[in-house]
Write an enzyme that holds these catalytic residues in place. Structure first.
Site, PDB file in Angstrom:
ATOM      1  N   GLU A  18      -1.741   2.037  15.174  1.00 40.19           N
ATOM      2  CA  GLU A  18      -1.692   1.910  13.715  1.00 40.19           C
ATOM      3  C   GLU A  18      -1.545   0.447  13.309  1.00 40.19           C
ATOM      4  OE1 GLU A  18       1.306   4.496  12.082  1.00 40.19           O
ATOM      5  OE2 GLU A  18       0.364   6.294  12.891  1.00 40.19           O
TER       6      GLU A  18
ATOM      7  N   HIS B   4      -0.793   7.175   7.367  1.00 41.55           N
ATOM      8  CA  HIS B   4       0.640   7.347   7.641  1.00 41.55           C
ATOM      9  C   HIS B   4       1.455   7.301   6.345  1.00 41.55           C
ATOM     10  CE1 HIS B   4       3.868   6.776  10.998  1.00 41.55           C
ATOM     11  NE2 HIS B   4       4.300   7.568  10.021  1.00 41.55           N
TER      12      HIS B   4
END
Length: 309
Positions: free
Chosen positions: A264, A282
């Site tokens: 990420e 997220h």
């Protein structure tokens, strides 16, 4: 409380948490974009760190934090904190798993609805001035089976919301759940393999550890029903993304919804660009309510720790 402990806030948090700490006599520095290199240089000045998911509290940082007594992680997962290093240095680690439960659970249900009713495709087609109604047939949640991997604060809330939609609930976890919650949910407690075989939708709600790394891989995906859906709002590395890519491309799975990823932000966007993948960056805990609750709960835990020390 002796002296005035110094706290470094390393990620963006709601101001109510900072105000509460300052009111209690703490010296608080807020550096929401601090790099790990900068953190490593200044961490020795602080008694406590407060982080979210962005900051990685590595062994190097922990060893450099010669005054550190507490690391606070706002949220559920502790995979961005080297817990072994913290334990070796006698540093307490606390988190706030209760804070984002509602937010993440509601996102999980939203992703399930987006998958089963083709909402992103419908929206995209309308913005392109296309009327493709006949190509967007989905199915109802009522009467379908939801398999919940994990039954913590978030997993339990997801199961309750799904039951309200009329879904049948299967649960798997390391230890048997309380019989009262099984009764309330009218749920079955089953092994992972059975849950995968029987579920129309599988949703993941477990922490990321060495044991859960790639817990859902090629073998597990092949056990799932053809045409089933997979949802992950927990941690990306629990799923083997290469195996998931193959399962989606082969149409073994009808679709997947992801809020978390192995890396990420991602560097390879192939999986996210598939038409049968719904993806968000997220944002599970990104609600005003969850952020405020998490910051206040963490402030309370920091204050309690140093008051008792």
């Amino acid at each position: 409380m002796k002296n005035h402990p110094k706290v470094l806030v390393c990620d963006p948090i709601d101001s109510e948490g900072v105000k509460k700490l300052e009111k209690a006599g703490f010296k608080v520095d807020v550096k929401p974009t601090i790099s790990n290199d900068e953190l490593n240089k200044i961490v020795s000045k602080y008694d406590a760190l407060i982080v979210r998911s962005r900051t990685k509290v590595t062994k190097e940082i922990i060893e450099a934090g010669t005054q550190l007594k507490l690391i606070g992680r706002i949220g559920v997962g502790l995979d961005n904190v080297d817990l072994k290093a913290a334990e070796e240095e006698s540093i307490k680690v606390v988190n706030t798993p209760e804070a984002p439960a509602e937010a993440v659970a509601e996102l999980a249900l939203g992703l399930i609805l987006a998958l089963t009713r083709n909402i992103p495709q419908a929206d995209h087609s309308m913005k392109e001035c296309k009327w493709i109604k006949s190509k967007l047939a989905g199915w109802e949640l009522k009467g379908k089976t939801l398999g919940t991997i994990g039954l913590g604060n978030i997993g339990e809330r997801v199961a309750k919301l799904a039951k309200a939609f009329g879904m049948n609930i299967l649960i798997t976890k390391r230890t048997p759940p309380d019989s009262a919650i099984l009764k309330e949910l009218e749920a079955e407690f089953v092994p992972l393999s059975e849950l995968l075989k029987r579920s129309d939708v599988v949703t993941i709600h477990i922490p990321y550890t060495a044991e859960t790394h790639h817990m859902i891989g090629e073998k597990e995906l092949q056990l799932m029903k053809k045409g089933a859906y997979l949802v992950n709002t927990s941690r990306g590395p629990i799923i083997d993304e290469n195996a998931l890519l193959k399962a989606l491309q082969s149409e073994k799975l009808k679709g997947a919804a992801l809020d978390v990823y192995e890396l990420e932000p991602p560097t390879d966007w192939t999986l996210m660009q598939l038409p049968n993948v719904v993806c968000t960056p997220h944002i599970g805990a990104e609600t005003e309510e969850a952020q405020k609750t998490g910051a206040i709960l963490m402030a309370d835990k920091v204050i309690s720790f140093f008051t008792k020390s």
